[in-house]
Write a protein that holds these residues in place. Structure first.
Motif, PDB file in Angstrom:
ATOM      1  N   PRO A  30      42.144  43.937  34.974  1.00 27.51           N
ATOM      2  CA  PRO A  30      43.493  44.287  35.456  1.00 27.51           C
ATOM      3  C   PRO A  30      43.866  45.680  34.964  1.00 27.51           C
ATOM      4  CG  PRO A  30      43.479  42.097  34.464  1.00 27.51           C
ATOM      5  CD  PRO A  30      42.147  42.724  34.172  1.00 27.51           C
ATOM      6  N   GLN A  31      44.790  46.306  35.662  1.00 34.99           N
ATOM      7  CA  GLN A  31      45.243  47.630  35.262  1.00 34.99           C
ATOM      8  C   GLN A  31      45.895  47.562  33.891  1.00 34.99           C
ATOM      9  OE1 GLN A  31      47.691  49.384  38.304  1.00 34.99           O
ATOM     10  NE2 GLN A  31      45.975  49.648  39.693  1.00 34.99           N
ATOM     11  N   GLU A  35      48.570  41.718  33.179  1.00 36.07           N
ATOM     12  CA  GLU A  35      47.800  40.530  32.798  1.00 36.07           C
ATOM     13  C   GLU A  35      47.014  39.953  33.964  1.00 36.07           C
ATOM     14  OE1 GLU A  35      49.988  37.559  30.709  1.00 36.07           O
ATOM     15  OE2 GLU A  35      51.018  39.038  29.464  1.00 36.07           O
ATOM     16  N   LYS A  36      47.459  40.248  35.191  1.00 32.62           N
ATOM     17  CA  LYS A  36      46.789  39.676  36.355  1.00 32.62           C
ATOM     18  C   LYS A  36      46.173  40.769  37.207  1.00 32.62           C
ATOM     19  CE  LYS A  36      50.962  39.611  39.155  1.00 32.62           C
ATOM     20  NZ  LYS A  36      51.823  38.831  40.019  1.00 32.62           N
ATOM     21  N   THR A  38      45.398  41.786  41.127  1.00 30.04           N
ATOM     22  CA  THR A  38      45.790  41.475  42.497  1.00 30.04           C
ATOM     23  C   THR A  38      44.789  42.075  43.476  1.00 30.04           C
ATOM     24  OG1 THR A  38      47.136  43.466  42.778  1.00 30.04           O
ATOM     25  CG2 THR A  38      48.248  41.495  41.860  1.00 30.04           C
ATOM     26  N   MET A  39      44.880  41.663  44.721  1.00 26.84           N
ATOM     27  CA  MET A  39      44.017  42.231  45.753  1.00 26.84           C
ATOM     28  C   MET A  39      44.276  43.727  45.903  1.00 26.84           C
ATOM     29  SD  MET A  39      41.698  40.405  47.158  1.00 26.84           S
ATOM     30  CE  MET A  39      41.368  41.455  48.563  1.00 26.84           C
ATOM     31  N   LYS A  40      45.490  44.174  45.715  1.00 25.89           N
ATOM     32  CA  LYS A  40      45.777  45.610  45.780  1.00 25.89           C
ATOM     33  C   LYS A  40      44.982  46.356  44.718  1.00 25.89           C
ATOM     34  CE  LYS A  40      49.479  48.995  45.846  1.00 25.89           C
ATOM     35  NZ  LYS A  40      50.921  49.225  45.846  1.00 25.89           N
ATOM     36  N   ASP A  41      44.944  45.795  43.499  1.00 23.86           N
ATOM     37  CA  ASP A  41      44.163  46.404  42.419  1.00 23.86           C
ATOM     38  C   ASP A  41      42.673  46.407  42.767  1.00 23.86           C
ATOM     39  OD1 ASP A  41      46.556  46.567  40.903  1.00 23.86           O
ATOM     40  OD2 ASP A  41      46.185  44.591  40.020  1.00 23.86           O
ATOM     41  N   LEU A  42      42.203  45.275  43.297  1.00 21.69           N
ATOM     42  CA  LEU A  42      40.781  45.169  43.628  1.00 21.69           C
ATOM     43  C   LEU A  42      40.394  46.176  44.703  1.00 21.69           C
ATOM     44  CD1 LEU A  42      38.015  43.800  43.385  1.00 21.69           C
ATOM     45  CD2 LEU A  42      38.778  42.213  45.175  1.00 21.69           C
ATOM     46  N   LEU A  43      41.205  46.326  45.735  1.00 20.62           N
ATOM     47  CA  LEU A  43      40.877  47.270  46.803  1.00 20.62           C
ATOM     48  C   LEU A  43      40.820  48.701  46.282  1.00 20.62           C
ATOM     49  CD1 LEU A  43      42.876  45.768  49.781  1.00 20.62           C
ATOM     50  CD2 LEU A  43      40.399  45.792  49.477  1.00 20.62           C
ATOM     51  N   GLU A  88      41.521  35.249  40.342  1.00 22.60           N
ATOM     52  CA  GLU A  88      41.148  34.542  39.130  1.00 22.60           C
ATOM     53  C   GLU A  88      39.652  34.682  38.890  1.00 22.60           C
ATOM     54  OE1 GLU A  88      42.528  30.513  39.323  1.00 22.60           O
ATOM     55  OE2 GLU A  88      44.586  31.120  39.778  1.00 22.60           O
ATOM     56  N   GLU A  89      39.253  34.403  37.676  1.00 18.51           N
ATOM     57  CA  GLU A  89      37.843  34.471  37.280  1.00 18.51           C
ATOM     58  C   GLU A  89      36.962  33.725  38.284  1.00 18.51           C
ATOM     59  OE1 GLU A  89      34.865  35.805  34.735  1.00 18.51           O
ATOM     60  OE2 GLU A  89      36.990  36.185  34.477  1.00 18.51           O
TER      61      GLU A  89
END
Length: 102
Positions: A30-31, A35-36, A38-43, A88-89
């Motif tokens: 995560p950035q 703590e989580k 998101t798909m935005k972070d993954l993209l 999630e993992e």
């Protein structure tokens, strides 16, 4: 976070943007301060770390281009919040191009 990313499992050509590798096992954190993941972070991570050429064929702005179907654990991401989908993992994310030549 360990994730599996699959590009073009129906031979839509998306794997060509990632040096013709269809399946990637990746670790994405995560950035900072979050703590989580998101798909935005993954993209954003995919754009920097996996897409080797022509990112405009995969992404438009912060999201995928129209015509790219995204499945998170075999569920259409439109049902889980699209860019806000929390990952999630060991999640499996599949990107499928629904556009093709004729």
């Amino acid at each position: 976070m360990q994730l599996t990313l699959e590009f073009g499992n129906l031979s839509g050509g998306l794997e060509l943007l990632c040096e013709s590798v269809k399946i990637h096992s990746v670790n994405v954190d995560p950035q900072a301060g979050e703590e989580k993941l998101t798909m935005k972070d993954l993209l954003a991570w995919v754009r920097v770390n996996l897409i080797k050429e022509r990112p405009e064929m995969f992404m438009k702005g912060d999201s995928v281009r129209p015509g790219v179907l995204v499945l998170v654990n075999d569920c259409d991401w439109e049902l889980s919040g699209q860019l806000d989908t929390t990952l999630e993992e060991k999640d499996a994310i599949v990107f499928i191009s629904t556009l093709h030549g004729g």
